[in-house]
Design an enzyme around this catalytic site. Structure first.
Site, PDB file in Angstrom:
ATOM      1  N   SER A 156       0.704  -1.305  -0.024  1.00  0.00           N
ATOM      2  CA  SER A 156       0.131  -0.080   0.041  1.00  0.00           C
ATOM      3  C   SER A 156       0.948   1.413  -0.020  1.00  0.00           C
ATOM      4  O   SER A 156       1.715   1.455  -0.784  1.00  0.00           O
ATOM      5  CB  SER A 156      -0.833  -0.130   1.309  1.00  0.00           C
ATOM      6  OG  SER A 156      -1.817   0.909   1.200  1.00  0.00           O
ATOM      7  N   ARG A 226     -11.966   5.613  10.285  1.00  0.00           N
ATOM      8  CA  ARG A 226     -11.610   4.528  10.334  1.00  0.00           C
ATOM      9  C   ARG A 226     -12.572   3.545   9.828  1.00  0.00           C
ATOM     10  O   ARG A 226     -12.349   2.587   8.861  1.00  0.00           O
ATOM     11  CB  ARG A 226     -11.152   4.007  11.693  1.00  0.00           C
ATOM     12  CG  ARG A 226     -10.615   2.257  11.653  1.00  0.00           C
ATOM     13  CD  ARG A 226      -9.540   2.435  10.696  1.00  0.00           C
ATOM     14  NE  ARG A 226      -8.651   1.355  10.914  1.00  0.00           N
ATOM     15  CZ  ARG A 226      -7.401   0.783  10.181  1.00  0.00           C
ATOM     16  NH1 ARG A 226      -6.851   1.896   9.388  1.00  0.00           N
ATOM     17  NH2 ARG A 226      -6.921  -0.228  10.351  1.00  0.00           N
ATOM     18  N   ASP A 323      -8.814  -6.535  -4.544  1.00  0.00           N
ATOM     19  CA  ASP A 323      -8.383  -5.091  -3.899  1.00  0.00           C
ATOM     20  C   ASP A 323      -8.926  -4.154  -4.883  1.00  0.00           C
ATOM     21  O   ASP A 323      -8.520  -3.831  -5.999  1.00  0.00           O
ATOM     22  CB  ASP A 323      -6.914  -5.176  -3.852  1.00  0.00           C
ATOM     23  CG  ASP A 323      -6.401  -4.046  -3.321  1.00  0.00           C
ATOM     24  OD1 ASP A 323      -6.929  -3.133  -2.974  1.00  0.00           O
ATOM     25  OD2 ASP A 323      -5.144  -4.022  -3.090  1.00  0.00           O
ATOM     26  N   HIS A 356      -8.188  -5.401  -0.169  1.00  0.00           N
ATOM     27  CA  HIS A 356      -6.736  -4.805   0.109  1.00  0.00           C
ATOM     28  C   HIS A 356      -6.288  -5.212   1.176  1.00  0.00           C
ATOM     29  O   HIS A 356      -4.872  -5.233   1.281  1.00  0.00           O
ATOM     30  CB  HIS A 356      -6.939  -3.070   0.369  1.00  0.00           C
ATOM     31  CG  HIS A 356      -5.794  -2.257   0.319  1.00  0.00           C
ATOM     32  ND1 HIS A 356      -4.747  -2.336  -0.567  1.00  0.00           N
ATOM     33  CD2 HIS A 356      -5.240  -1.400   1.164  1.00  0.00           C
ATOM     34  CE1 HIS A 356      -4.000  -1.575  -0.327  1.00  0.00           C
ATOM     35  NE2 HIS A 356      -4.033  -0.781   0.890  1.00  0.00           N
ATOM     36  N   ASP A 357      -6.643  -5.689   2.247  1.00  0.00           N
ATOM     37  CA  ASP A 357      -6.131  -6.219   3.770  1.00  0.00           C
ATOM     38  C   ASP A 357      -5.462  -7.414   3.341  1.00  0.00           C
ATOM     39  O   ASP A 357      -4.572  -7.836   4.124  1.00  0.00           O
ATOM     40  CB  ASP A 357      -7.300  -6.283   4.439  1.00  0.00           C
ATOM     41  CG  ASP A 357      -7.515  -5.407   5.534  1.00  0.00           C
ATOM     42  OD1 ASP A 357      -6.944  -4.364   5.458  1.00  0.00           O
ATOM     43  OD2 ASP A 357      -8.338  -5.566   6.299  1.00  0.00           O
TER      44      ASP A 357
END
Lengths: 381, 196
Positions: A156, A226, A323, A356-357
């Site tokens: 990232s 968040r 992602d 994405h994680d």
């Protein structure tokens, strides 16, 4: 005998390096002095050629692997990839991870005291760009006696730092590993970051960023920021399999007046509140801006090929199928520019549901490819 | 090393920049790197092959050539190799064009469907051919565009592709006299060195 497994780096202790030489920043300001907190795993060899720099992402920090104490509940954020026998094999490599400038985990940042005023920097802390981090990381390398990294690695925003390293310090990096990253953010990506920032600045406790003086914390805004981010780090598929439409309380049956609460709601709220208790709002704004401002080719006439022509290292690029924050297409752009710039590059697109994680998770093919590449970094070829 | 690969390495200059379309486990690129100091890059879609090639220290990009090769600049390689993959791509004609756009020269190998055993299978037995080099059943095969030596040369002529050299592999002898003379009938694998 500890409770940690064989492939854990075990207990680690952060260290602090202090720098008195002023650091000129991309925004035009100068940081007169600063501290960087970092951890290292493994041993630097006599030739000093086995050092790996791990660059952290938006909300990351220096604690990438191992535990801080025997009863530490969770290991560092990239424990899956750092340790004996893991891709960043600490039997072989000396792994360095730091908290970037502007962070809130021990390096100089908005919550540090501004020596000129005697109170926290707060919103007056200088804006950071990726190149500033890379310059400060280069000074940390000097401090540790590392002339050339065997590899600079990041996912990232960390991948963006790795790419920046490859073109700004070509003589100081042998391999560049870029995971789930992009040459620059898309408008959609910037939009998500802006909503997150607006959530923070519109919290009445934010006080234009000067909350530090009043002892208040814009916890609601930070939690909301968040939550928004978290949604974008997961995929539709993952959310469907993890939560589906399962309810925590209430009912959808006709005639029941109690509001139904879906599991995904309480999950997001929990993530938000956990985060808001552990992260600084000004740092979050600073980090998201650094993401938005990153544009690898900006100083190279907007030509990523021209930018990568400066690089002399080899590249490994990895993306994940679901992602959508840093989609495989963004990695294709990186790979295309690298090929056109005649840079040696390998690329793998990992099938994974986690969005994405995924770059933080032990997905078997990801770990295999990463390990295979690190074998080369270790000097087999 | 697979026979067709042993043949084509003679056409690759030391130190050349080589793109291998469908590089498999990387054995060939590794050979070229270690013996001819070639700067190679491979394209592959098989996950295990990609990992094996990367572990060999090769540069491999996961990319499906059926989805295009537009990310490779014109004339950016000395030689583009496609070994035993022509019959498996969706648009063989397009891939040939792309090979010679990206590379100064191309090397193509493919199983020759004109081989007498194939003809026997189809002509006498009335069945789709299967052999050591073409082991798949018709209903479950990656091979979707079979051609013969004649077919390929006709396509090259029609497209203005120059054949610099032709070689053959057959399954009978080390001295392929018959297949050199009548490749369409006796070559199991046809090997072409081409350019524009």
């Amino acid at each position: 005998m500890t409770r940690f497994s064989e492939n854990s780096v075990g207990i680690v202790t952060p260290q602090i390096a202090r720098f008195e030489e002023p650091l000129p920043l991309a925004c035009g300001r100068v940081l007169a002095n600063y501290e960087l907190i970092y951890e290292t795993y493994g041993e630097l060899n006599a030739q000093r050629d086995n050092a790996i720099l791990v660059c952290h992402a938006l909300s990351g920090h220096h604690h990438a692997a191992g535990y801080h104490s025997e009863d530490d509940r969770k290991p560092g954020w990239w424990n899956e990839c750092i340790g004996p026998g893991k891709p960043l094999d600490t039997n072989r490599f000396f792994v360095v991870c730091l908290n970037n400038l502007g962070g809130c985990h021990g390096s100089t940042g908005p919550s540090s005291i501004n020596p000129d005023t005697g109170s926290p920097w707060g919103p007056n802390f200088p804006t950071m760009r990726t190149r500033d981090w890379v310059n400060s990381q280069a000074r940390l390398a000097d401090y540790l006696g590392i002339d050339c990294w065997a590899a600079v690695v990041g996912g990232s925003l960390g991948g963006m730092q790795a790419m920046r390293w490859s073109i700004e310090y070509p003589e100081r990096i042998k391999h560049c590993i870029v995971i789930a990253a992009a040459l620059k953010l898309s408008a959609q990506n910037i939009a998500f970051n802006e909503v997150a920032r607006q959530a923070i600045v519109s919290d009445p406790d934010f006080l234009d960023g000067d909350y530090g003086k009043s002892g208040k914390v814009p916890a609601r805004g930070l939690a909301l920021a968040r939550m928004i981010g978290h949604i974008t780090y997961l995929s539709d598929e993952k959310m469907a399999s993890k939560f589906g439409r399962d309810l925590n309380s209430g009912s959808l049956v006709q005639g029941s007046e109690e509001n139904a609460e879906f599991q995904v709601q309480s999950y997001l709220r929990y993530q938000g509140s956990q985060f808001s208790g552990a992260f600084d709002a000004n740092t979050y704004i600073l980090m998201t801006r650094a993401l938005d401002y990153f544009d690898l080719a900006l100083e190279y006439e907007n030509d990523p090929i021209a930018a990568f022509r400066r690089a002399t290292c080899s590249f490994m690029v990895i993306s994940f199928s679901t992602d959508w924050r840093f989609a495989p297409e963004r990695s294709h752009e990186i790979v295309e520019a690298l090929i056109a710039a005649d840079c040696p590059v390998s690329y793998a697109e990992i099938e994974a549901d986690e969005g994405h994680d995924a770059f933080l998770l032990p997905i078997p093919r990801y770990i295999d490819v990463f390990k295979a590449y690190m074998k080369r970094v270790g000097g087999d070829h | 090393m697979r026979l067709d690969l042993a043949h084509i390495q003679r056409w690759i200059a030391p130190g050349a920049r080589v793109l291998d379309l469908g590089c498999g486990d990387g054995e060939f690129l590794e050979y070229l790197r270690d013996n001819l100091d070639v700067r190679g890059m491979g394209l592959e879609i098989d996950h295990r092959y990609i990992t094996t090639s990367i572990a060999r220290g090769l540069h491999v990009v996961e990319q499906d050539m059926d989805k295009g090769l537009g990310n490779f600049p014109d004339q950016s390689f000395d030689t583009v190799v496609m070994a035993l993959a022509l019959q498996a791509v969706h648009y063989p004609e397009r891939v040939l064009d792309e090979m010679l756009r990206i590379g100064r020269e191309g090397i193509v190998t493919f199983p020759n469907f004109g081989h007498w055993r194939c003809r026997l299978h189809l002509g006498l037995l009335g069945r789709m051919p299967r052999s050591k080099t073409m082991p798949h059943t018709w209903y479950n095969t990656p091979n979707i565009h079979y051609c013969t030596v004649h077919d390929f040369e006709e396509l090259c002529a029609a497209k203005g592709i120059k054949i610099l050299a032709r070689d053959v592999v057959d399954d009978s002898t080390r001295q392929p006299i018959l297949s050199r003379k009548w490749p369409n009938l006796f070559a199991t694998t046809a090997i072409y060195h081409i350019t524009r």
